[in-house]
Design a protein around this motif. Structure first.
Motif, PDB file in Angstrom:
ATOM      1  N   ASN A 158      30.070   6.890  -9.757  1.00  0.00           N
ATOM      2  CA  ASN A 158      30.388   7.098 -11.166  1.00  0.00           C
ATOM      3  C   ASN A 158      30.416   5.814 -11.987  1.00  0.00           C
ATOM      4  O   ASN A 158      31.458   5.408 -12.511  1.00  0.00           O
ATOM      5  CB  ASN A 158      31.721   7.826 -11.304  1.00  0.00           C
ATOM      6  N   SER A 160      30.060   3.367 -15.199  1.00  0.00           N
ATOM      7  CA  SER A 160      30.261   3.501 -16.641  1.00  0.00           C
ATOM      8  C   SER A 160      30.081   2.119 -17.241  1.00  0.00           C
ATOM      9  O   SER A 160      30.641   1.144 -16.742  1.00  0.00           O
ATOM     10  CB  SER A 160      31.660   4.044 -16.942  1.00  0.00           C
ATOM     11  N   TYR A 168      31.943  -0.458 -14.848  1.00  0.00           N
ATOM     12  CA  TYR A 168      33.095   0.090 -14.146  1.00  0.00           C
ATOM     13  C   TYR A 168      32.590   1.148 -13.166  1.00  0.00           C
ATOM     14  O   TYR A 168      31.620   1.862 -13.437  1.00  0.00           O
ATOM     15  CB  TYR A 168      34.089   0.716 -15.117  1.00  0.00           C
ATOM     16  N   SER A 170      33.927   3.563  -9.306  1.00  0.00           N
ATOM     17  CA  SER A 170      34.919   3.808  -8.261  1.00  0.00           C
ATOM     18  C   SER A 170      34.280   3.552  -6.909  1.00  0.00           C
ATOM     19  O   SER A 170      33.070   3.721  -6.730  1.00  0.00           O
ATOM     20  CB  SER A 170      35.475   5.232  -8.345  1.00  0.00           C
ATOM     21  N   ILE A 182      39.343   1.974  -8.748  1.00  0.00           N
ATOM     22  CA  ILE A 182      38.378   1.672  -9.803  1.00  0.00           C
ATOM     23  C   ILE A 182      38.164   0.157  -9.875  1.00  0.00           C
ATOM     24  O   ILE A 182      39.114  -0.619  -9.761  1.00  0.00           O
ATOM     25  CB  ILE A 182      38.870   2.219 -11.151  1.00  0.00           C
ATOM     26  N   ARG A 207      42.096   7.018  -7.306  1.00  0.00           N
ATOM     27  CA  ARG A 207      41.567   6.861  -8.657  1.00  0.00           C
ATOM     28  C   ARG A 207      40.050   6.783  -8.584  1.00  0.00           C
ATOM     29  O   ARG A 207      39.505   5.929  -7.892  1.00  0.00           O
ATOM     30  CB  ARG A 207      42.140   5.611  -9.322  1.00  0.00           C
ATOM     31  N   ASP A 209      36.016   7.968 -10.697  1.00  0.00           N
ATOM     32  CA  ASP A 209      35.227   8.466 -11.820  1.00  0.00           C
ATOM     33  C   ASP A 209      35.615   7.853 -13.166  1.00  0.00           C
ATOM     34  O   ASP A 209      35.917   8.563 -14.128  1.00  0.00           O
ATOM     35  CB  ASP A 209      35.341   9.991 -11.927  1.00  0.00           C
ATOM     36  N   PRO A 210      35.593   6.534 -13.293  1.00  0.00           N
ATOM     37  CA  PRO A 210      35.978   5.938 -14.573  1.00  0.00           C
ATOM     38  C   PRO A 210      34.930   6.164 -15.663  1.00  0.00           C
ATOM     39  O   PRO A 210      33.736   6.251 -15.401  1.00  0.00           O
ATOM     40  CB  PRO A 210      36.082   4.451 -14.233  1.00  0.00           C
ATOM     41  N   SER A 211      35.416   6.257 -16.880  1.00  0.00           N
ATOM     42  CA  SER A 211      34.546   6.213 -18.054  1.00  0.00           C
ATOM     43  C   SER A 211      35.236   5.312 -19.057  1.00  0.00           C
ATOM     44  O   SER A 211      36.370   5.583 -19.479  1.00  0.00           O
ATOM     45  CB  SER A 211      34.326   7.607 -18.645  1.00  0.00           C
ATOM     46  N   TYR A 221      39.860   8.379 -16.346  1.00  0.00           N
ATOM     47  CA  TYR A 221      39.436   8.514 -14.945  1.00  0.00           C
ATOM     48  C   TYR A 221      40.090   9.744 -14.334  1.00  0.00           C
ATOM     49  O   TYR A 221      40.994  10.369 -14.918  1.00  0.00           O
ATOM     50  CB  TYR A 221      39.807   7.262 -14.150  1.00  0.00           C
ATOM     51  N   ASN A 262      37.550  16.396 -12.767  1.00  0.00           N
ATOM     52  CA  ASN A 262      37.088  15.051 -12.408  1.00  0.00           C
ATOM     53  C   ASN A 262      35.874  14.687 -13.252  1.00  0.00           C
ATOM     54  O   ASN A 262      35.512  15.393 -14.187  1.00  0.00           O
ATOM     55  CB  ASN A 262      36.796  14.949 -10.904  1.00  0.00           C
TER      56      ASN A 262
END
Length: 325
Positions: A158, A160, A168, A170, A182, A207, A209-211, A221, A262
């Motif tokens: 994921n 970003s 960024y 994970s 992350i 933690r 799937d950051p955006s 996230y 998620n």
């Protein structure tokens, strides 16, 4: 990611607009969001092209698709030109729309074996970071491998991208603890620096799937900070005046549910947030008697427990923390 009557009514009522600040919208029911698994929305700058991942329930076969919005309706998705051969997933659009990042198990160099990863004695398709760049004709070029230590361990997920090029993601790395954390890889004139773990608290919480906001003012996230309604919920953290991240906040309203949420992705309009969720239609007994066709229609629909794309408005939360645009 076909309907029974309740699901159809829901889809019609939410397909094109969000009626209040906290209501959720099922994205493209029956077209984008189906009875398969759909996650990881990536939206073009004009908001009319949507890239996303579709997979089987076991997520062993991931492919990146694209749909275009024309006259208020999403087109039938197609496999993007650079996907369909490898385990490609989690597309992420750069803020300027000129690059589309994704992760894949395709070999970094021609002739090499596919990327694999190992965790807990189990081997599975790994992932390295790639991107495609927009060409003069508007099409995407050939995939480019993003070299750097962010690929160590072959478990980068994921991505970003911020406006300055920082990425960024994970991953499970040496300083992750037992769970996923992350990280950010800063863009430099010499490439990408070694990833740094984003400090959101102790590593006892998962933690992923950051955006990140293009200006890195806030980060959303998926995870569980101890107050999740389901196995994973969506959280937001704001950058403080000293540059550190504030305590994660469990997003209010309908963003989170007792189901799995998620793969959040910040949209192009202020407050837009795409989320993957496997929330489903309620079934009450006795139910209207099914025949085979009605049973198939309901079980194959997007609200059958598969993950789908939902769109929410979190502008109120942003404004409460001084972000107006």
């Amino acid at each position: 990611m076909q309907f029974n009557p309740f699901a159809l009514a829901l889809a019609v009522s939410v397909v094109f607009s969000v009626s209040d600040a906290n209501a959720g919208e099922l994205v493209g029911p029956g077209v984008i969001s189906t009875g398969l698994q759909e996650t990881s929305a990536a939206v073009s700058p004009d908001g009319n092209t949507l890239y996303f991942m579709r997979s089987d329930f076991a997520e062993k076969d991931d492919t990146i698709l694209v749909s275009h919005r024309r006259e208020g309706r999403w087109s039938t998705p197609e496999v993007v030109a650079f996907s369909g051969e490898w385990h490609d997933s989690e597309p992420a659009m750069a803020p300027d729309g000129k690059r589309l990042y994704f992760v894949s198990n395709r070999p970094a160099h021609p002739g090499e074996a596919p990327v694999t990863a190992e965790m807990g004695g189990q081997h599975f398709p790994g992932s390295h970071l790639w991107y495609v760049e927009q060409q003069a004709d508007g099409c995407w070029g050939r995939p480019v491998h993003v070299d750097g230590s962010h690929n160590d361990g072959a478990m980068i997920y994921n991505p970003s991208v911020a406006a300055n090029g920082d990425i960024y993601f994970s991953a499970h790395r040496e300083d992750s603890g037992k769970l996923y954390q992350i990280y950010v890889a800063r863009r430099t004139t010499a490439g990408y620096a070694a990833p740094q773990r984003v400090d959101l608290g102790d590593t006892d919480h998962n933690r992923m799937d950051p955006s990140v906001d293009p200006e890195q003012r806030y980060l959303v996230y998926a995870g569980n900070e101890g107050d999740s309604l389901g196995s994973a919920d969506i959280y937001i953290a704001f950058r403080q005046s000293d540059g550190r991240w504030g305590k994660p906040i469990h997003l209010p309203g309908e963003v989170n549910s007792a189901s799995l949420e998620n793969a959040p992705s910040i949209g192009r309009r202020f407050g837009e947030l795409y989320v993957s969720s496997n929330r489903e239609d309620d079934t009450h007994f006795p139910k209207p008697k099914d025949v085979l066709s009605s049973l198939q229609q309901r079980l194959e629909g997007p609200l059958n427990g598969s993950r789908n794309l939902w769109l929410f408005d979190i502008s109120d939360v942003l404004k409460e923390h001084g972000i107006e645009h």
